[in-house]
Design an enzyme around this catalytic site. Structure first.
Site, PDB file in Angstrom:
ATOM      1  N   ASP A  16       4.569 -10.956  -2.191  1.00  0.00           N
ATOM      2  CA  ASP A  16       5.392  -9.881  -1.167  1.00  0.00           C
ATOM      3  C   ASP A  16       4.379 -10.411   0.146  1.00  0.00           C
ATOM      4  OD1 ASP A  16       6.918  -8.216  -2.898  1.00  0.00           O
ATOM      5  OD2 ASP A  16       6.497  -6.437  -1.403  1.00  0.00           O
ATOM      6  N   ASP A  17       5.311 -10.682   1.541  1.00  0.00           N
ATOM      7  CA  ASP A  17       5.103 -10.938   3.057  1.00  0.00           C
ATOM      8  C   ASP A  17       4.822 -12.683   3.114  1.00  0.00           C
ATOM      9  OD1 ASP A  17       4.620  -8.300   2.630  1.00  0.00           O
ATOM     10  OD2 ASP A  17       2.030  -8.264   2.513  1.00  0.00           O
ATOM     11  N   TYR A  44       5.275  -0.858   1.449  1.00  0.00           N
ATOM     12  CA  TYR A  44       4.374  -0.135   1.417  1.00  0.00           C
ATOM     13  C   TYR A  44       5.155   0.415   0.109  1.00  0.00           C
ATOM     14  CZ  TYR A  44       1.362  -1.906   5.544  1.00  0.00           C
ATOM     15  OH  TYR A  44       1.225  -2.087   6.231  1.00  0.00           O
ATOM     16  N   HIS A  60       1.254 -10.291  -3.672  1.00  0.00           N
ATOM     17  CA  HIS A  60       1.281 -10.660  -2.589  1.00  0.00           C
ATOM     18  C   HIS A  60       1.031 -12.777  -2.302  1.00  0.00           C
ATOM     19  CE1 HIS A  60       0.505  -6.441  -1.868  1.00  0.00           C
ATOM     20  NE2 HIS A  60       1.360  -6.614  -0.846  1.00  0.00           N
ATOM     21  N   HIS A  79       7.205  -5.532   8.660  1.00  0.00           N
ATOM     22  CA  HIS A  79       6.022  -4.968   7.276  1.00  0.00           C
ATOM     23  C   HIS A  79       5.897  -3.560   8.092  1.00  0.00           C
ATOM     24  CE1 HIS A  79       3.061  -4.551   4.458  1.00  0.00           C
ATOM     25  NE2 HIS A  79       4.337  -5.452   3.598  1.00  0.00           N
TER      26      HIS A  79
END
Length: 480
Positions: A211-212, A302, A372, A265
């Site tokens: 992620d991210d 989250y 991540h 996010h």
């Protein structure tokens, strides 16, 4: 001349996004504190994505292969074959020095054919113009023509009239937390719906995801994944996509799956319906402007999703994906994102990961984990420790991207190539009979705390050292 400009470009990019990354770390610390003071410790949570699907074969047939490899020693650094030195676990901390970044391995011209049958060729190279986009890392505004058009996608769908939460945490909104079951709120109680993808259906199959990104160190991760013939699902943030379009292109063109992870996010349940639409829409647009395709999978930051957010996502053609959660409340989260924020260190994160491996054998299904690629610490943990440990785990783990492990054809992962009129599923918060095996559970009830037929976590398999480490991590959270 290009050789001399490359470090300068990397430095300027670093300066431009440093504040955004720091803000993400602060958000992580704040969100972690609010959540962990009201929910059980995720001691047995673990996650690591790794796929034994080669990029070339994944693009054609999705076949998986087994790979044996070794990673960095836990006590000393090791220079791997792709040229990255991984520090010892004890040195993977919030204050660790950053390693040099790597350039993209290959460039793909406009008109290049992607590895997805029926997908359009790559568009004209993306050029970021700030005036055409929302401010980066801020909640996307809703007063634009684009958002007005995207709001029309909700017409005809039943969007539950659920008020936004205060901040997306149980502690921040006790009233909403008390109503979590009716809301279908994953954050407080792990409630899922049949349209959620929460596991791989086959036992001992690991759903790989990061992620991210795309971020500074994503290229190191891509090079490593290529070296071990592994593919993953990348849940990308719109604010990062417009910064590093070439990295996103390499992810896509080498067979990895691309999915939406919002523009800024933020916990989605705290946003208005218009803001949720804007967050998903701008990210979706950024991906399409770079790749020419629109993803049909999304992951809420989250894991913060309820029936309202779920319905909005489905109305916009995106199926929610969350990491696995056991009936006892442990989530398959490596906690790698807590390392840059100083909540835990590399040793503690890896101990959490090892606990997941120890319990993977007692699950009735496969699983999805959370990792991540935003920070150097999280990438070091992945390529030096978690991925090698998974590849050498006994019993053997099959590692696969999330879409493929759920038997979703690669063409269905993007709107432009999707030929299946039943996927994404009809907008429904009560589930749908067309949901494929493993993408929401085998139970007939609409509300599930596991999202799959996952047996209870085997706490006897957790070493006392892991439990002690997790208690230390929880204590560290309380000090923030």
């Amino acid at each position: 001349m290009k050789i001399h400009l490359r470090p300068l470009v990397a430095l300027l990019t670093l300066v431009g996004v440093a504040s955004a990354n720091e803000r993400h770390a602060r958000l992580a610390r704040k969100h972690n504190y609010a959540r962990d003071t009201t929910t059980s410790s995720m001691t047995a949570s673990t996650s690591t994505p790794s796929s034994t699907t080669s990029p070339s074969s994944a693009a054609v047939s999705g076949a998986t292969t087994s790979v044996a490899t070794t990673g960095a020693s836990a006590t000393g650094p090791q220079t791997n074959t792709w040229g990255t030195t991984i520090p010892p676990l004890t040195q993977i901390t919030s204050g660790m020095p950053s390693q040099p970044t790597l350039p993209v391995t290959a460039t793909y011209p406009a008109g290049a054919t992607p590895p997805i049958s029926g997908a359009p060729v790559l568009p004209t190279p993306f050029v970021f113009q700030a005036s055409s986009w929302p401010p980066q890392d801020q909640i996307a505004p809703t007063d634009s023509t684009e958002v007005s058009e995207w709001m029309q996608e909700l017409n005809g769908f039943d969007i539950p009239d659920i008020p936004p939460t205060t901040d997306g945490t149980c502690a921040g909104d006790p009233s909403a937390a008390a109503d979590a079951a009716d809301r279908g709120w994953w954050t407080c109680g792990g409630y899922t719906r049949d349209t959620d993808i929460t596991a791989c259906p086959d036992k001992l199959t690991w759903g790989v995801s990061f992620d991210d990104g795309p971020a500074f160190y994503t290229q190191q991760l891509l090079d490593y994944l290529s070296s071990i013939n592994v593919t993953s699902t990348f849940f990308v943030v719109g604010s990062r996509v417009v910064e590093r379009p070439q990295v996103l292109i390499e992810e896509y063109m080498t067979g990895h799956e691309i999915a939406v992870h919002t523009w800024s996010h933020r916990p989605l349940t705290m946003l208005t319906t218009e803001q949720v639409v804007a967050e998903l829409g701008w990210t979706r647009k950024a991906i399409k402007d770079v790749l020419g395709v629109t993803p049909t999978l999304m992951r809420p930051p989250y894991g913060d999703i309820d029936d309202r957010v779920r319905a909005i996502s489905l109305a916009m053609g995106m199926v929610p994906v969350i990491w696995t959660r056991t009936p006892s409340g442990a989530t398959f989260d490596t906690n790698d994102w807590k390392v840059p924020g100083g909540v835990v260190n590399g040793s503690q994160s890896f101990a959490t990961f090892q606990a997941i491996l120890n319990n993977a054998t007692v699950l009735d299904t496969g699983f999805i984990v959370l990792e991540h690629d935003l920070y150097p610490q999280t990438v070091d943990l992945a390529i030096g420790y978690t991925l090698p440990a998974a590849l050498n785990f006994t019993p053997h783990l099959t590692m696969d991207s999330i879409g493929h492990c759920n038997d979703i054809p690669a063409t269905n992962l993007y709107r432009e190539s999707n030929q299946n009129t039943s996927f994404p599923y009809p907008n429904s918060t009560s589930g749908d009979s067309s949901v494929p095996s493993g993408s929401g559970g085998s139970t007939s009830t609409s509300t599930s705390k596991t999202g799959g037929s996952i047996s209870a976590l085997n706490t006897d398999a957790i070493p006392m050292t892991v439990i002690g480490t997790a208690m230390m991590a929880a204590f560290g959270v309380l000090l923030l």
